[in-house]
Scaffold this active site. Structure first.
Site, PDB file in Angstrom:
ATOM      1  N   HIS A 175      24.397  15.673 -33.344  1.00 48.91           N
ATOM      2  CA  HIS A 175      24.920  14.408 -33.081  1.00 48.91           C
ATOM      3  C   HIS A 175      25.598  13.647 -34.060  1.00 48.91           C
ATOM      4  O   HIS A 175      25.781  14.111 -35.173  1.00 48.91           O
ATOM      5  CB  HIS A 175      23.414  13.362 -32.879  1.00 48.91           C
ATOM      6  CG  HIS A 175      22.877  13.215 -34.237  1.00 48.91           C
ATOM      7  ND1 HIS A 175      23.217  12.277 -35.231  1.00 48.91           N
ATOM      8  CD2 HIS A 175      21.724  13.610 -34.528  1.00 48.91           C
ATOM      9  CE1 HIS A 175      22.303  12.213 -36.152  1.00 48.91           C
ATOM     10  NE2 HIS A 175      21.318  13.164 -35.675  1.00 48.91           N
TER      11      HIS A 175
ATOM     12  N   GLU B  21      14.503  16.048 -33.582  1.00 50.74           N
ATOM     13  CA  GLU B  21      14.704  16.311 -35.192  1.00 50.74           C
ATOM     14  C   GLU B  21      13.161  16.458 -35.936  1.00 50.74           C
ATOM     15  O   GLU B  21      11.958  16.047 -35.142  1.00 50.74           O
ATOM     16  CB  GLU B  21      15.416  15.166 -35.857  1.00 50.74           C
ATOM     17  CG  GLU B  21      15.429  15.308 -37.005  1.00 50.74           C
ATOM     18  CD  GLU B  21      16.275  16.347 -37.622  1.00 50.74           C
ATOM     19  OE1 GLU B  21      15.686  17.503 -37.481  1.00 50.74           O
ATOM     20  OE2 GLU B  21      17.449  16.342 -38.201  1.00 50.74           O
TER      21      GLU B  21
END
Length: 176
Positions: A20, A93
């Site tokens: 990202h 994550e």
């Protein structure tokens, strides 16, 4: 070809791993863990800079972390295309436990933080999903720096410490 020999599908699957864009939390040096995160102006620009490259490529499927910073990155890099990401918590994550929201500098990790083996277990579950559903295809995988590092380490059968850290909006090609 020997008709008695059982055929096996040995087709390679190609993963394009995309981290990202930079978040406000990245820039501030804060542990985000599994919080949504907020793309910074720079992060939006990074994603926009990848847009042309990503939309010019063919992907059979796009798999994306269900955390907002990845969803926002996906929306920017895929803008104007017909592509629809499939969101999955497998690509999240690392959970930073009770350190989530704290400053990274000078904060030692503790037992509440998801460790490398726990993340690797999720990475292996993701690879099983890929094997069962997308074998032989080309996939765009939008995820997070630590998770992508662990995933690459699992694929290459090495320590994640041997895998270089990913920059925000970095794109890596991995063949499984």
């Amino acid at each position: 070809m020997n008709p008695m020999k059982k055929e096996t599908n040995t087709a390679s699957t190609t993963l394009y791993l995309l981290r990202h864009g930079e978040t406000e939390e990245n820039a501030a040096g804060i542990f985000q863990g599994q919080r949504p995160g907020h793309l910074s102006l720079r992060g939006k620009q990074q994603a926009q800079a990848r847009h042309g490259e990503v939309t010019s490529m063919h992907f059979d499927a796009i798999l994306c972390s269900d955390l907002q910073r990845c969803k926002d990155t996906a929306a920017i890099v895929l803008q104007g295309s017909n592509a629809t990401p499939i969101y999955t918590p497998l690509l999240r994550e690392r959970d930073m436990g009770n350190l989530t929201g704290m400053r990274i500098a000078g904060t030692p990790l503790n037992e509440t933080v998801e460790n490398a083996e726990q993340v690797a277990t999720r990475a292996r579950a993701f690879l099983r999903l890929v094997e069962e559903t997308y074998k032989g295809q080309t996939l765009l995988v939008i995820s997070h720096g630590y998770f992508c590092r662990i995933l690459q380490a699992v694929i290459e059968q090495k320590s994640y410490r041997e895998v270089p850290k990913m920059e925000n909006c970095e794109l890596r090609r991995i063949v499984v």
